[in-house]
Write an enzyme that holds these catalytic residues in place. Structure first.
Site, mmCIF file in Angstrom:
data_model
loop_
_atom_site.group_PDB
_atom_site.id
_atom_site.type_symbol
_atom_site.label_atom_id
_atom_site.label_comp_id
_atom_site.label_asym_id
_atom_site.label_seq_id
_atom_site.Cartn_x
_atom_site.Cartn_y
_atom_site.Cartn_z
ATOM 1 N N ASP A 101 27.927 5.741 14.078
ATOM 2 C CA ASP A 101 27.309 4.677 14.794
ATOM 3 C C ASP A 101 25.874 4.731 13.783
ATOM 4 O O ASP A 101 25.244 5.472 13.542
ATOM 5 C CB ASP A 101 27.179 4.335 16.152
ATOM 6 N N TYR A 170 30.719 17.010 18.841
ATOM 7 C CA TYR A 170 29.680 16.153 19.308
ATOM 8 C C TYR A 170 29.283 17.201 20.302
ATOM 9 O O TYR A 170 28.999 17.701 20.774
ATOM 10 C CB TYR A 170 30.289 15.159 19.787
#
Length: 380
Positions: A101, A170
């Site tokens: 994002d 992540y």
């Protein structure tokens, strides 16, 4: 070296689901033969590139939203400036492993595509790589300072950075403050395994029908770094694939747990789509502390020449020093301010009342969203 004139593989579906994998594989498997690029008459080969970027100024990784700058658009500008692209982008069979994002960083993003090659014979072995283009050095000379290629690897003709990926990792950084990390970890363990994460993502009912994902590991640990009497911690999440905004939604719920606003059991309720078919409305965690740390592949070993590696180290050291100078300026600014004494006559500000997640207004369910999509299509 396998060369192709097939069009671009359609790998730009939002999220990282596997719904279209078989269709894409069938098309991708046609890439056989040994031809020359039809524009520059250069040899080309399919390679994977490992990429690091710092996402603060970018509108995400993918360049589909027609908003600039994106990491992807900057990479292709560098590829074109370096004259590494044979033919058009559509001819390159481009594929990305993940789409991050706006504001999100990465230390291990991976893309794959056909690029110009110095090798003349498909039978040349790894020793022939000495005469190959130093893709890391060449691209880094053309990239902005906040994007770096950190390795490359030749890959097989059926390789797709998105679908060949076996797992992604992540990291989400946060300051501990008064958070109860033990409760957060208790809640985080509930994510491990295969679950339907539709209540922990931004749902894209038009393109994604399967919201089951497998989390292999989720641990929360200290980073051995302190600032202003606070300690830096991180959430470390590994899984086969992730949905749109999934990590930031999971982090947001864990912060509620750490603040004592929700019980760890709320994760169980949100993962139970029979009990909770609609996602409660809540704000996901900020994008800035999120890092796509690594992408796992079978048989892919990234290379980087010693010169390129040394240049990368020097570049990152220099960038780190610049940010440390900036932090020192903020520290200096803080010393110029006096800490106000508490005034017993002032009424403390009222804290915003927390509405329990399961008592909040909910978003439309997947079935309701699908019905809207079908109705809209029927009216076109």
């Amino acid at each position: 070296m396998t060369i192709s004139t097939e069009n671009q593989v359609p790998c730009n579906v939002k999220g990282e689901g596997h719904d279209d994998l078989s269709k894409i594989r069938r098309k991708h498997s046609k890439r056989t033969g040994h031809q020359v690029g039809n524009v520059s008459h250069c040899q080309k080969r399919l390679i994977a590139l490992k990429i690091m970027y710092f996402g603060q100024r970018f509108y995400g990784f993918a360049s589909e939203a027609h908003t600039e700058p994106t990491v992807e658009s900057e990479i292709f500008k560098a590829i074109e400036r370096a004259r590494l692209l044979v033919g058009s982008r559509e001819d390159s069979c481009y594929s990305r492993c993940g789409r991050t994002d706006k504001g999100v960083s990465a230390t291990g993003q991976v893309i794959s595509l056909y690029l110009r090659s110095n090798l003349k014979d498909a039978g040349e072995n790894i020793l022939g790589e000495r005469s190959e283009i130093d893709y890391v050095s060449v691209l880094n000379r053309n990239l902005p300072r906040d994007i770096r290629v950190i390795g490359w690897c030749p890959v097989a003709a059926d390789f797709l950075a998105r679908f060949s990926c076996l797992g992604r990792e992540y990291k989400y950084l946060f300051w501990k403050r008064a958070l109860d990390v033990s409760k957060m970890q208790k809640a985080a363990f509930k994510f491990i395994g295969e679950h339907d994460f539709r209540n922990f993502c931004k749902m894209d009912a038009a393109n994604v029908s399967n919201y089951k994902r497998y989390i292999t590991d989720f641990n929360i640990s200290a980073c051995d770094q302190r600032s202003n009497h606070d300690e830096l911690w991180s959430m470390n999440i590994r899984g086969s694939a992730f949905l749109w905004h999934q990590v930031r939604c999971m982090a947001a719920v864990l912060f509620f747990v750490g603040q004592g606003l929700e019980s760890p059991c709320v994760v169980d309720s949100l993962l139970d789509i029979t009990k909770t078919p609609r996602k409660p409305q809540y704000t996901m965690a900020p994008e800035l502390p999120l890092i796509l740390r690594s992408c796992l592949f079978d048989g892919v070993s990234f290379m980087c020449s010693s010169d390129a590696s040394q240049a990368l180290i020097e570049h990152l050291k220099d960038e780190h020093h610049q940010y440390m100078l900036q932090a020192a300026i903020f520290d200096e600014a803080l010393t110029c301010l006096s800490i106000p004494e508490p005034n017993p006559l002032e009424h403390p500000k009222k804290k915003r009342k927390h509405i329990p997640l399961l008592s909040r207004e909910a978003e439309p369910s997947y079935e309701e969203r699908r019905a809207r999509v079908k109705a809209k299509s029927a009216n076109v």
